[in-house]
Design a protein around this motif. Structure first.
Motif, PDB file in Angstrom:
ATOM      1  N   THR A 179       0.795  -1.226   0.000  1.00  0.00           N
ATOM      2  CA  THR A 179       0.000   0.000   0.000  1.00  0.00           C
ATOM      3  C   THR A 179       0.826   1.274   0.000  1.00  0.00           C
ATOM      4  O   THR A 179       0.409   2.284  -0.547  1.00  0.00           O
ATOM      5  N   TRP A 180       2.005   1.258   0.602  1.00  0.00           N
ATOM      6  CA  TRP A 180       2.794   2.478   0.758  1.00  0.00           C
ATOM      7  C   TRP A 180       3.741   2.760  -0.401  1.00  0.00           C
ATOM      8  O   TRP A 180       4.398   3.790  -0.448  1.00  0.00           O
ATOM      9  N   CYS A 181       3.822   1.890  -1.381  1.00  0.00           N
ATOM     10  CA  CYS A 181       4.769   2.020  -2.499  1.00  0.00           C
ATOM     11  C   CYS A 181       4.214   2.984  -3.566  1.00  0.00           C
ATOM     12  O   CYS A 181       3.143   2.725  -4.132  1.00  0.00           O
ATOM     13  N   PRO A 182       4.939   4.069  -3.864  1.00  0.00           N
ATOM     14  CA  PRO A 182       4.439   5.016  -4.872  1.00  0.00           C
ATOM     15  C   PRO A 182       4.370   4.402  -6.274  1.00  0.00           C
ATOM     16  O   PRO A 182       3.482   4.751  -7.055  1.00  0.00           O
ATOM     17  N   HIS A 183       5.260   3.474  -6.591  1.00  0.00           N
ATOM     18  CA  HIS A 183       5.238   2.836  -7.916  1.00  0.00           C
ATOM     19  C   HIS A 183       4.052   1.885  -8.034  1.00  0.00           C
ATOM     20  O   HIS A 183       3.460   1.759  -9.111  1.00  0.00           O
ATOM     21  N   CYS A 184       3.710   1.221  -6.930  1.00  0.00           N
ATOM     22  CA  CYS A 184       2.530   0.349  -6.914  1.00  0.00           C
ATOM     23  C   CYS A 184       1.268   1.183  -7.100  1.00  0.00           C
ATOM     24  O   CYS A 184       0.364   0.807  -7.860  1.00  0.00           O
TER      25      CYS A 184
END
Length: 126
Positions: free
Chosen positions: A50-55
């Motif tokens: 949830t915290w990954c900007p690329h995700c």
């Protein structure tokens, strides 16, 4: 001592929330009117956190372009983490798996261009 209690409370909250999140459906929802467009795509599974900007960028791209996908959050889904690290030999996210069975194309990382190129490869394998 207070810091230890606070950290423990945060972990309890995260664990409680992760249990609820794992019970929810992982599949994106599409407007039924757009389902015909969605039928052009093979199965797409996104391994993410949830915290990954690329995700987040990947999910937004899929949603904006009406691309159906299954989101597997590796922080709350133990089996997804095992698949990510074992089957797909990755310790990073996002990882996108396009297709099923022996026709899978595995994409590590995300750019729209890389995804589109990989999608064409997966569709050619059919």
């Amino acid at each position: 001592m207070t810091l230890k209690i606070l950290v423990a409370a945060v972990f309890v909250c995260m664990f409680s929330a992760s249990g609820m999140a794992s019970e929810q459906s992982h599949q994106s929802t599409l407007d039924p009117a757009k389902s015909q467009v969605a039928m052009r795509y093979p199965q797409i599974v996104l391994y993410s956190v949830t915290w990954c900007p690329h995700c987040k960028e990947t999910k937004e791209y899929f949603t904006r372009n009406n691309i159906p996908f299954i989101n597997r959050d590796v922080e709350v889904d133990t089996k997804a983490m095992e698949e990510l690290t074992g089957k797909y030999s990755s310790n990073g996210v996002p990882v996108i798996v396009i297709g099923t069975g022996g026709n899978e194309v595995v994409v590590k990382g995300f750019t729209p261009e890389l995804f589109q190129e990989s999608l064409k490869k997966a569709q050619a394998k059919k």
